[in-house]
Every structure is written in structure tokens, then in C-alpha cells.
Design a protein around this motif. Sequence first.
Motif, PDB file in Angstrom:
ATOM      1  N   HIS A 113       0.828  -1.222   0.000  1.00 53.01           N
ATOM      2  CA  HIS A 113       0.000   0.000   0.000  1.00 53.01           C
ATOM      3  C   HIS A 113       0.855   1.261   0.000  1.00 53.01           C
ATOM      4  O   HIS A 113       0.671   2.167   0.817  1.00 53.01           O
ATOM      5  CB  HIS A 113      -0.941  -0.001   1.217  1.00 53.01           C
ATOM      6  CG  HIS A 113      -1.862  -1.175   1.266  1.00 53.01           C
ATOM      7  ND1 HIS A 113      -2.813  -1.412   0.294  1.00 53.01           N
ATOM      8  CD2 HIS A 113      -1.974  -2.204   2.157  1.00 53.01           C
ATOM      9  CE1 HIS A 113      -3.476  -2.519   0.588  1.00 53.01           C
ATOM     10  NE2 HIS A 113      -2.978  -3.025   1.706  1.00 53.01           N
TER      11      HIS A 113
ATOM     12  N   LEU B 135      -7.566  -9.360  -8.843  1.00 53.23           N
ATOM     13  CA  LEU B 135      -6.437  -9.182  -7.916  1.00 53.23           C
ATOM     14  C   LEU B 135      -6.437 -10.370  -6.948  1.00 53.23           C
ATOM     15  O   LEU B 135      -7.054 -10.307  -5.871  1.00 53.23           O
ATOM     16  CB  LEU B 135      -6.604  -7.849  -7.165  1.00 53.23           C
ATOM     17  CG  LEU B 135      -6.753  -6.613  -8.071  1.00 53.23           C
ATOM     18  CD1 LEU B 135      -7.277  -5.416  -7.292  1.00 53.23           C
ATOM     19  CD2 LEU B 135      -5.415  -6.291  -8.732  1.00 53.23           C
TER      20      LEU B 135
ATOM     21  N   SER C 209     -10.343  -8.539   0.748  1.00 54.02           N
ATOM     22  CA  SER C 209     -11.436  -7.621   0.414  1.00 54.02           C
ATOM     23  C   SER C 209     -12.788  -8.283   0.713  1.00 54.02           C
ATOM     24  O   SER C 209     -13.730  -7.609   1.131  1.00 54.02           O
ATOM     25  CB  SER C 209     -11.353  -7.222  -1.058  1.00 54.02           C
ATOM     26  OG  SER C 209     -10.218  -6.416  -1.265  1.00 54.02           O
TER      27      SER C 209
ATOM     28  N   ALA D 147     -13.026  -7.859   4.452  1.00 55.57           N
ATOM     29  CA  ALA D 147     -13.210  -6.453   4.846  1.00 55.57           C
ATOM     30  C   ALA D 147     -14.606  -5.972   4.461  1.00 55.57           C
ATOM     31  O   ALA D 147     -15.256  -5.245   5.218  1.00 55.57           O
ATOM     32  CB  ALA D 147     -12.147  -5.580   4.186  1.00 55.57           C
TER      33      ALA D 147
ATOM     34  N   GLY E 267     -18.239   1.465  -5.168  1.00 57.21           N
ATOM     35  CA  GLY E 267     -17.323   0.439  -5.674  1.00 57.21           C
ATOM     36  C   GLY E 267     -18.005  -0.914  -5.619  1.00 57.21           C
ATOM     37  O   GLY E 267     -18.443  -1.346  -4.548  1.00 57.21           O
TER      38      GLY E 267
ATOM     39  N   GLY F 233     -16.731  -4.130  -2.125  1.00 56.93           N
ATOM     40  CA  GLY F 233     -18.052  -3.515  -2.221  1.00 56.93           C
ATOM     41  C   GLY F 233     -19.156  -4.547  -2.369  1.00 56.93           C
ATOM     42  O   GLY F 233     -20.203  -4.465  -1.725  1.00 56.93           O
TER      43      GLY F 233
ATOM     44  N   ASP G 193     -20.674   2.207  -9.237  1.00 61.73           N
ATOM     45  CA  ASP G 193     -19.350   1.923  -9.803  1.00 61.73           C
ATOM     46  C   ASP G 193     -19.258   2.622 -11.154  1.00 61.73           C
ATOM     47  O   ASP G 193     -20.280   2.830 -11.823  1.00 61.73           O
ATOM     48  CB  ASP G 193     -19.138   0.402  -9.972  1.00 61.73           C
ATOM     49  CG  ASP G 193     -17.665   0.026 -10.003  1.00 61.73           C
ATOM     50  OD1 ASP G 193     -17.193  -0.688  -9.113  1.00 61.73           O
ATOM     51  OD2 ASP G 193     -16.955   0.466 -10.958  1.00 61.73           O
TER      52      ASP G 193
ATOM     53  N   ALA H  40     -15.405   1.657  -1.118  1.00 64.20           N
ATOM     54  CA  ALA H  40     -14.670   0.446  -1.507  1.00 64.20           C
ATOM     55  C   ALA H  40     -14.177   0.553  -2.943  1.00 64.20           C
ATOM     56  O   ALA H  40     -14.275  -0.391  -3.718  1.00 64.20           O
ATOM     57  CB  ALA H  40     -15.557  -0.786  -1.334  1.00 64.20           C
TER      58      ALA H  40
ATOM     59  N   LEU I 201     -11.157   1.287  -5.862  1.00 65.75           N
ATOM     60  CA  LEU I 201      -9.711   1.011  -5.984  1.00 65.75           C
ATOM     61  C   LEU I 201      -9.239   1.243  -7.409  1.00 65.75           C
ATOM     62  O   LEU I 201      -9.896   0.837  -8.360  1.00 65.75           O
ATOM     63  CB  LEU I 201      -9.407  -0.449  -5.592  1.00 65.75           C
ATOM     64  CG  LEU I 201      -7.966  -0.909  -5.809  1.00 65.75           C
ATOM     65  CD1 LEU I 201      -7.015  -0.222  -4.826  1.00 65.75           C
ATOM     66  CD2 LEU I 201      -7.838  -2.424  -5.667  1.00 65.75           C
TER      67      LEU I 201
ATOM     68  N   ILE J 150     -13.942  10.452  -3.601  1.00 66.76           N
ATOM     69  CA  ILE J 150     -15.193  10.692  -4.330  1.00 66.76           C
ATOM     70  C   ILE J 150     -16.298  11.261  -3.439  1.00 66.76           C
ATOM     71  O   ILE J 150     -17.326  11.684  -3.939  1.00 66.76           O
ATOM     72  CB  ILE J 150     -15.668   9.444  -5.107  1.00 66.76           C
ATOM     73  CG1 ILE J 150     -15.815   8.247  -4.204  1.00 66.76           C
ATOM     74  CG2 ILE J 150     -14.721   9.122  -6.233  1.00 66.76           C
ATOM     75  CD1 ILE J 150     -16.350   7.043  -4.974  1.00 66.76           C
TER      76      ILE J 150
ATOM     77  N   SER K  64     -11.394   1.719   1.743  1.00 70.02           N
ATOM     78  CA  SER K  64     -10.264   2.109   0.883  1.00 70.02           C
ATOM     79  C   SER K  64      -9.185   2.906   1.619  1.00 70.02           C
ATOM     80  O   SER K  64      -8.244   3.383   0.986  1.00 70.02           O
ATOM     81  CB  SER K  64     -10.765   2.948  -0.295  1.00 70.02           C
ATOM     82  OG  SER K  64     -11.709   2.249  -1.034  1.00 70.02           O
TER      83      SER K  64
ATOM     84  N   ASN L 106      -6.604  -2.228   8.770  1.00 71.86           N
ATOM     85  CA  ASN L 106      -6.406  -3.684   8.642  1.00 71.86           C
ATOM     86  C   ASN L 106      -7.636  -4.403   9.182  1.00 71.86           C
ATOM     87  O   ASN L 106      -7.561  -5.151  10.155  1.00 71.86           O
ATOM     88  CB  ASN L 106      -5.125  -4.133   9.361  1.00 71.86           C
ATOM     89  CG  ASN L 106      -5.118  -3.777  10.841  1.00 71.86           C
ATOM     90  OD1 ASN L 106      -5.793  -2.847  11.272  1.00 71.86           O
ATOM     91  ND2 ASN L 106      -4.357  -4.516  11.627  1.00 71.86           N
TER      92      ASN L 106
END
Length: 371
Positions: free
Chosen positions: A96, A127, A134, A137, A175, A180, A198, A238, A240, A249, A268, A300
Motif C-alpha cells: 500500500h 487481484l 477484500s 473487509a 465500488g 463492495g 461503480d 470500496a 480502488l 469521491i 479504501s 487492517n
Amino acid sequence: MIIGVPKEIKTEEYRVAMTPVGVRELVAHGHRVLVEKDAGSGSFVADEAYTAVGGEIVSNAAEVFGGADMIVKVKEPQPAEIEMLEERHLLFTYLHLAAYPEEARGLLESKATAIAYETVELDNGALPLLAPMSEIAGRLAAQAGAHYLEKPNGGRGVLLGGVPGVPPGKVTVLGAGMAGRNAAMIAAGMGAEVTVLDLNVNPLRHLDELQWGNVRTVTSSKFAVEQFVADSDMVVGAVLIPGARAPVIVDEELVKRMRPGSVVVDISIDQGGCIATARETTHSDPVYEMHGVVHYAVGNIPGAVPNTATYALTNATLPYVVALADGVAGAVERRPELLGGVNVAGGAVANPAVADYLGVECVDARTALGL
Ligand SMILES: NC(=O)c1ccc[n+]([C@@H]2O[C@H](COP(=O)([O-])OP(=O)(O)OC[C@H]3O[C@@H](n4cnc5c(N)ncnc54)[C@H](O)[C@@H]3O)[C@@H](O)[C@H]2O)c1
């Protein structure tokens, strides 16, 4: 090769980068694995579980970094860890760098090769090493948001699912990617009225095909963001752009227009955050209030569920760890997506998005690796 697994030292980080499954695999490939004492304790993996499969327990991080050529971690290296990095090291972890420019400077000075999990990118844009975290999270973001919407926790006292005769809470997710989508799924499961925005119609199409009745999809625009955020009880950020700082945003004026006691969860934040008023928080001090809005921006989030997260992460990373340990040249031949993961090597930046954000020249990843 000698692979080192230090104990994570970021505040309240309980994951570990390798389980005994990984040690067993690496030892079978002829490698040695040094594991720092108690590295797995936060995830309930005992030192004995590592030694039982051929791992070697060492007493501190200095012995891990001093003895190993490849360091496998979870979170971005902290200052004390960066000091121990040398040119000979191959570091494989989340980095990051767009959120932590000091870390970028330290890594460049060390001249180590650092491959970031989050910028390993397949041809289709997926990814694979970010996705499992993700997913976690996103799911936790919806849970945390619902918790902080409760009045005793600082929120406006809205039950996301509503009850017969009272409408559900409104959730806007910015997102429609992995984080998201998972946040939307859990919020929808709680009965909330969910809107997902999105710029890219493909993830919105995917969400639509899942046909959750209470999730609608909207193409993102300034107008749409303003319209839905201002009218939400909970907003989940969320978005990226891999390697780059997250685009902001939701500006401060829009946060001011939200109803008092509503909640923003900026997932994010590990890429700098997409909500202007968000700053990174920790699990022990996860929220603060600004303009009457509760902000949750833990950097985290999956660290809260290490039992799930350690296994989800290492399931994804292990094939790459083994490939790199067997030889970097062969690894990038078999798994060319690793080239996108090379963020710095030999004192140079090798990822275009990271270089762009840091305002430095970008070198070719193969050249940086000496291939
Ligand atoms: N805080 C944490 O603990 C934690 C854990 C895991 C992931 N994350 C972060 O969550 C974020 C999302 O990750 P992901 O795996 O879901 O990424 P992803 O690539 O799957 O999805 C991101 C989505 O954002 C969209 N997007 C980009 N710019 C946009 C814009 N301006 N407006 C609207 N949409 C936009 C993209 O089209 C994409 O669909 C990343 O920053 C990631 O690092 C944080």
C-alpha cells in the motif's frame, strides 16, 4: 532458499503470513523456513505446529531478517522492519505504498525487492492476493457499520433491516468490486435498502445477475454520489485503482450534508481513503465523529478475524510464495502477474501506478529484477 516469517507488529494485527501448511510445502521443495517465536499465536497457531512440519523457530525479528533471504509478511513493513531490510531481501507482503509514502522512501533506500500482494493482477483485472481480504473487509464493513448505527455506539439508532411498518436503513456502497460486493451482500442480508455505485458497468451487471431484490446498481457520477450519499444511513467506500491513491469521491461538503449519526466506513483507507474526512483508525479505537457523522476507517479490517483471515490469505499466497522461493525467474515465467506486484527493486520503483503517485520514474519490472 531460506524464507522468514516474522510476527506482525502493526497495531492489533493478529494474522500471520504462513501456516504450517506453507512450511510443509516449502520444506518439501528443499527450502528452510525461519518462523519468529509466537508469530502464529494471534491466529492460534502454536510454534510446535511449525516445528512439527520442519519449520525452525527463532527468537526475534532480527534473527528472521538476518537469517532469511525472502521475507513473507501480512501488513506493510513498519519502520523497525524497514531498518532490517537489505538489498539481498525479497519482501512479499501487502505494501500500500500510495498510502504510506514514508514506507516507500524506506524501501527504496533499502534497495530490497518488494512484491506487493495488492498489485499482483491477472489479465482479466482480478487481484488474486487482495480478493480474499477484500471479501472479509467488505463483510465486516457492513457488520461494523450496523453496529455503529446503534444509538449507544454513537449512531442515529437505525436498524438496517427495519421492522414491519418501518422502512429499512439505506446503505450506499461506492465500488462494486470484491469489497463492495461483499459489503452489499451482508447489508442486503440484514434487510437494508442497498445501492451500489461503480464507474464500470461489468461489476454492476454481475451484482444485478445475483438478483438480490434489495440491491440496486447505479453508474457512478458526481451527481449520483451526491444524491445517494446524502440520503444514506451508512456509506461504504470500496473503490480502488490498483497501486494508486484511492480517488476521493465523497468530499467534506457532502459529508456535512449527511444526516447526524449516519455512518461512513472507508474500506479504501489502506490506499489513502475515498471519503475526504476519513483518516486511518485502529481496532482498539475504530471510530471518531466529524460533522456529526461516525467514521470507521480501520486500515487492517481483516486483522479482527485472524482465524478466518490467516487461512483465507495463505490459501491465496502460498502458490506464489513457493514459486518465488523456487526462483524468481521461473516464478515470473509461470506466473507473469507477479511482475505487476514488483513495486520496488534495487532502489527503483517498478509499478507504473505507484511511480505515478510518488512522482518518480518507473523502471521495467523485469529489468528491476535483473532478468
Ligand atoms: N481496510 C482494510 O482492511 C482493507 C482490506 C481489504 C481491502 N481493502 C481495500 O478495499 C479497496 C477495494 O478493494 P477491492 O478488492 O474491492 O478492489 P476491486 O478492484 O475489486 O474493486 C474496486 C472497484 O472500484 C471501482 N472504482 C474505481 N474508481 C472508482 C470511482 N471513481 N468511482 C466508482 N467506482 C470506482 C472499480 O471499477 C472497481 O470495480 C482497496 O483499496 C483495498 O485495498 C481494505
